[in-house]
Scaffold this motif. Structure first.
Motif, PDB file in Angstrom:
ATOM      1  N   GLY A   1      56.797  28.819  47.775  1.00 23.93           N
ATOM      2  CA  GLY A   1      57.429  27.991  47.031  1.00 23.93           C
ATOM      3  C   GLY A   1      57.303  26.207  47.314  1.00 23.93           C
ATOM      4  O   GLY A   1      57.792  25.658  46.697  1.00 23.93           O
ATOM      5  N   GLN A   2      56.290  26.062  48.235  1.00 22.38           N
ATOM      6  CA  GLN A   2      55.930  24.764  48.323  1.00 22.38           C
ATOM      7  C   GLN A   2      55.329  24.072  47.107  1.00 22.38           C
ATOM      8  O   GLN A   2      55.216  22.979  46.910  1.00 22.38           O
ATOM      9  N   VAL A   3      54.383  25.089  46.356  1.00 23.34           N
ATOM     10  CA  VAL A   3      53.882  24.565  45.094  1.00 23.34           C
ATOM     11  C   VAL A   3      54.353  25.714  44.061  1.00 23.34           C
ATOM     12  O   VAL A   3      54.705  26.805  44.622  1.00 23.34           O
ATOM     13  N   GLN A   4      54.219  25.233  42.766  1.00 22.76           N
ATOM     14  CA  GLN A   4      54.853  26.116  41.829  1.00 22.76           C
ATOM     15  C   GLN A   4      53.674  27.146  40.985  1.00 22.76           C
ATOM     16  O   GLN A   4      54.008  28.176  40.736  1.00 22.76           O
ATOM     17  N   TYR A   5      52.503  26.476  40.859  1.00 22.86           N
ATOM     18  CA  TYR A   5      51.578  27.119  40.181  1.00 22.86           C
ATOM     19  C   TYR A   5      50.161  27.115  40.680  1.00 22.86           C
ATOM     20  O   TYR A   5      49.815  26.225  41.566  1.00 22.86           O
ATOM     21  N   SER A   6      49.215  27.840  40.015  1.00 20.64           N
ATOM     22  CA  SER A   6      47.750  27.826  40.286  1.00 20.64           C
ATOM     23  C   SER A   6      46.810  28.278  39.383  1.00 20.64           C
ATOM     24  O   SER A   6      47.147  29.533  39.125  1.00 20.64           O
ATOM     25  N   PHE A   7      45.936  28.002  39.259  1.00 19.73           N
ATOM     26  CA  PHE A   7      44.885  28.601  38.478  1.00 19.73           C
ATOM     27  C   PHE A   7      44.186  29.255  39.459  1.00 19.73           C
ATOM     28  O   PHE A   7      42.768  28.950  39.626  1.00 19.73           O
ATOM     29  N   GLU A   8      44.154  30.194  40.350  1.00 18.87           N
ATOM     30  CA  GLU A   8      43.699  30.973  41.462  1.00 18.87           C
ATOM     31  C   GLU A   8      42.636  32.025  40.775  1.00 18.87           C
ATOM     32  O   GLU A   8      42.717  32.497  39.680  1.00 18.87           O
ATOM     33  N   THR A   9      41.610  32.344  41.477  1.00 19.93           N
ATOM     34  CA  THR A   9      40.774  33.297  41.186  1.00 19.93           C
ATOM     35  C   THR A   9      41.332  34.593  41.029  1.00 19.93           C
ATOM     36  O   THR A   9      42.432  35.122  41.903  1.00 19.93           O
ATOM     37  N   MET A  10      41.013  35.486  40.154  1.00 18.05           N
ATOM     38  CA  MET A  10      41.797  36.662  39.816  1.00 18.05           C
ATOM     39  C   MET A  10      41.453  37.552  41.061  1.00 18.05           C
ATOM     40  O   MET A  10      42.269  38.384  41.261  1.00 18.05           O
ATOM     41  N   THR A  11      40.243  37.284  41.695  1.00 18.77           N
ATOM     42  CA  THR A  11      39.872  38.537  42.912  1.00 18.77           C
ATOM     43  C   THR A  11      40.983  38.191  43.949  1.00 18.77           C
ATOM     44  O   THR A  11      41.504  39.228  44.705  1.00 18.77           O
ATOM     45  N   SER A  12      41.236  36.945  44.271  1.00 13.53           N
ATOM     46  CA  SER A  12      42.457  36.805  45.281  1.00 13.53           C
ATOM     47  C   SER A  12      43.826  36.888  45.152  1.00 13.53           C
ATOM     48  O   SER A  12      44.742  37.221  45.711  1.00 13.53           O
ATOM     49  N   ALA A  13      44.129  36.461  43.656  1.00 18.43           N
ATOM     50  CA  ALA A  13      45.376  36.513  43.406  1.00 18.43           C
ATOM     51  C   ALA A  13      46.040  37.946  42.885  1.00 18.43           C
ATOM     52  O   ALA A  13      47.126  38.382  43.214  1.00 18.43           O
ATOM     53  N   THR A  14      45.034  38.909  42.540  1.00 19.27           N
ATOM     54  CA  THR A  14      45.441  40.286  42.177  1.00 19.27           C
ATOM     55  C   THR A  14      46.002  40.818  43.110  1.00 19.27           C
ATOM     56  O   THR A  14      47.527  41.426  42.647  1.00 19.27           O
ATOM     57  N   PRO A  15      46.025  41.255  44.453  1.00 20.10           N
ATOM     58  CA  PRO A  15      46.837  41.847  45.293  1.00 20.10           C
ATOM     59  C   PRO A  15      48.219  41.187  45.276  1.00 20.10           C
ATOM     60  O   PRO A  15      49.272  41.948  45.451  1.00 20.10           O
ATOM     61  N   HIS A  16      48.517  39.996  45.069  1.00 24.50           N
ATOM     62  CA  HIS A  16      49.687  39.354  45.356  1.00 24.50           C
ATOM     63  C   HIS A  16      50.426  39.627  43.777  1.00 24.50           C
ATOM     64  O   HIS A  16      51.815  39.624  43.877  1.00 24.50           O
ATOM     65  N   VAL A  17      49.646  39.506  42.558  1.00 21.12           N
ATOM     66  CA  VAL A  17      50.378  39.953  41.569  1.00 21.12           C
ATOM     67  C   VAL A  17      50.812  41.367  41.347  1.00 21.12           C
ATOM     68  O   VAL A  17      52.056  41.756  41.041  1.00 21.12           O
ATOM     69  N   LYS A  18      50.122  42.167  42.002  1.00 17.66           N
ATOM     70  CA  LYS A  18      50.354  43.832  41.932  1.00 17.66           C
ATOM     71  C   LYS A  18      51.566  43.967  42.935  1.00 17.66           C
ATOM     72  O   LYS A  18      52.543  44.753  42.622  1.00 17.66           O
ATOM     73  N   SER A  19      51.775  43.180  43.827  1.00 17.45           N
ATOM     74  CA  SER A  19      52.903  43.361  44.771  1.00 17.45           C
ATOM     75  C   SER A  19      54.059  42.577  44.680  1.00 17.45           C
ATOM     76  O   SER A  19      55.103  42.774  44.915  1.00 17.45           O
ATOM     77  N   GLY A  20      53.984  41.766  43.429  1.00 15.25           N
ATOM     78  CA  GLY A  20      55.163  41.162  42.966  1.00 15.25           C
ATOM     79  C   GLY A  20      55.421  39.776  43.508  1.00 15.25           C
ATOM     80  O   GLY A  20      56.388  39.234  43.315  1.00 15.25           O
ATOM     81  N   LYS A  21      54.753  39.545  44.292  1.00 13.68           N
ATOM     82  CA  LYS A  21      54.798  38.146  45.140  1.00 13.68           C
ATOM     83  C   LYS A  21      54.428  36.945  44.273  1.00 13.68           C
ATOM     84  O   LYS A  21      54.963  35.606  44.760  1.00 13.68           O
ATOM     85  N   VAL A  22      53.624  36.808  43.240  1.00 14.71           N
ATOM     86  CA  VAL A  22      53.341  36.014  42.258  1.00 14.71           C
ATOM     87  C   VAL A  22      53.332  36.424  41.041  1.00 14.71           C
ATOM     88  O   VAL A  22      53.244  37.838  40.903  1.00 14.71           O
ATOM     89  N   VAL A  23      53.522  35.744  39.872  1.00 14.38           N
ATOM     90  CA  VAL A  23      53.675  36.182  38.639  1.00 14.38           C
ATOM     91  C   VAL A  23      52.331  35.757  37.767  1.00 14.38           C
ATOM     92  O   VAL A  23      52.147  34.337  38.009  1.00 14.38           O
ATOM     93  N   ALA A  24      51.742  36.482  37.097  1.00 17.65           N
ATOM     94  CA  ALA A  24      50.467  36.264  36.275  1.00 17.65           C
ATOM     95  C   ALA A  24      50.946  35.774  34.905  1.00 17.65           C
ATOM     96  O   ALA A  24      51.663  36.505  34.124  1.00 17.65           O
ATOM     97  N   ILE A  25      50.730  34.709  34.494  1.00 14.23           N
ATOM     98  CA  ILE A  25      50.989  33.940  33.195  1.00 14.23           C
ATOM     99  C   ILE A  25      49.775  34.040  32.148  1.00 14.23           C
ATOM    100  O   ILE A  25      50.098  34.333  30.989  1.00 14.23           O
ATOM    101  N   ALA A  26      48.661  33.765  32.622  1.00 14.72           N
ATOM    102  CA  ALA A  26      47.471  34.027  31.676  1.00 14.72           C
ATOM    103  C   ALA A  26      46.415  34.213  32.408  1.00 14.72           C
ATOM    104  O   ALA A  26      46.282  34.127  33.613  1.00 14.72           O
ATOM    105  N   GLN A  27      45.271  34.540  31.869  1.00 15.92           N
ATOM    106  CA  GLN A  27      43.914  34.383  32.477  1.00 15.92           C
ATOM    107  C   GLN A  27      42.858  33.777  31.419  1.00 15.92           C
ATOM    108  O   GLN A  27      43.148  33.563  30.558  1.00 15.92           O
ATOM    109  N   THR A  28      41.798  33.585  32.206  1.00 20.61           N
ATOM    110  CA  THR A  28      40.920  32.211  31.734  1.00 20.61           C
ATOM    111  C   THR A  28      39.665  32.639  31.172  1.00 20.61           C
ATOM    112  O   THR A  28      38.749  31.832  31.001  1.00 20.61           O
TER     113      THR A  28
END
Length: 324
Positions: A197-224
């Motif tokens: 919660g120290q930052v709100q958003y990121s345009f993170e790489t799908m490779t590194s973000a995916t495990p956290h999206v799957k686990s519900g630790k972050v929310v995916a809003i869009a892909q680029t």
């Protein structure tokens, strides 16, 4: 009879394939240098490919981290290593397209002449992701929040001049908003702070973000990318959410220091193509959103050049600056 046998043996020796005159490769461990900390996309893909090559080559393929400067430190280090195949680099859009566009002559290596391109490993979208506790979970809502709180909404990236940073700059220009860019030394620490919660958003790489999206630790809003990745069929693209032509990808590929013999370069290319076609590797690549990998060395070289041209134009048109 003995003379005929000797002559036949001599003829056979002359006819032996040229491989006999070349040393076997690899004769020892092969290091794959990664320019970001463990936990990021570059590290993940390097380990997937490296594990398979370890078996194929009967030699350890060791993933070695040299993080910093959004991947440029690793590229500079690798450019100085011998071109014998003992050290490879998991090249990245940062090291071979964004860095040259942003740094120009200040860069302490030449992305075109100091490396031998070997094989494209994959192209991924970035994911616009959010901490689950933020109330704004569509692109329109993120834009509205940035306009309501100019210069206060924080976006993490893997470092100044990184793919995440440039995706944010593209977003700011197209959305006509102001936001805070918070650079980290790689995706791993950026994601840690995003989840905390120290930052709100990121345009993170799908490779590194995916495990956290799957686990519900972050929310995916869009892909680029302009098309949805197979691994995230339910996440709409930026284009689908009103940002026409918005495409900011991250890509990964193996390169070697210049001077690598063509026979070794061709072998690495063939073997990496074999790895990328394995069903379990394909499954992992789909999960990470890494698509369109493989192909010839020449195709990868041309791809790198096209990316250099594209991002040089973006940096110039957007007047993007980074600290030296």
């Amino acid at each position: 009879m003995q003379r005929r046998t000797l002559l036949q043996g001599a003829a056979a020796a002359i006819a032996l394939p040229s491989a006999w005159a070349q040393p076997a490769w690899p004769t020892g461990p092969v290091r794959v240098v990664v320019g970001f900390p463990p936990g990021g996309g570059t590290d993940a893909l390097a380990r997937v490919v490296g594990a398979k090559l370890t078996v194929m080559w009967n030699q350890q393929v060791i993933v070695e981290t040299k993080a910093g400067a959004a991947g440029l430190i690793a590229a500079e280090y690798t450019a100085q290593q011998p071109g014998d195949g003992s050290v490879l680099l998991m090249a990245h859009i940062n090291s071979h397209a964004l860095g040259p566009a942003l740094q120009g002559s200040k860069l302490r290596y030449n992305a075109e002449t100091d490396f031998t391109p070997l094989c494209l490993v994959g192209v991924t979208p970035n994911l616009l992701i959010a901490n689950p506790n933020v109330p704004n979970k569509s692109v329109a809502e993120v834009v509205a929040r940035c306009k309501a709180e100019p210069g206060k909404v924080a976006f993490a990236s893997a470092g100044q001049g990184s793919a995440q940073h440039l995706a944010l700059e593209m977003f700011k220009v197209q959305a006509k908003v102001d936001a805070i860019h918070v650079p980290y030394k790689g995706s791993g620490p950026a994601l840690t702070d995003l989840m905390g919660g120290q930052v709100q958003y990121s345009f993170e790489t799908m490779t590194s973000a995916t495990p956290h999206v799957k686990s519900g630790k972050v929310v995916a809003i869009a892909q680029t990318r302009l098309k949805r990745a197979k691994g995230h069929p339910t996440v709409p693209t930026m284009q689908e959410q009103g940002f026409e032509g918005f495409e900011a990808t991250t890509w990964y590929g193996l390169v070697a220091p210049k001077g690598l013999p063509a026979a070794i370069a061709d072998k690495i290319n063939r073997d990496v193509n074999t790895v990328l076609a394995m069903p379990d590797v394909l499954e992992k690549m789909d999960t990470y959103g890494a698509e369109d990998g493989g192909g010839t060395r020449e195709k990868f070289a041309q791809f790198i050049l096209s990316e250099q041209v594209k991002w040089a134009r973006v940096v110039k048109d957007g007047n993007v600056k980074v600290d030296s």
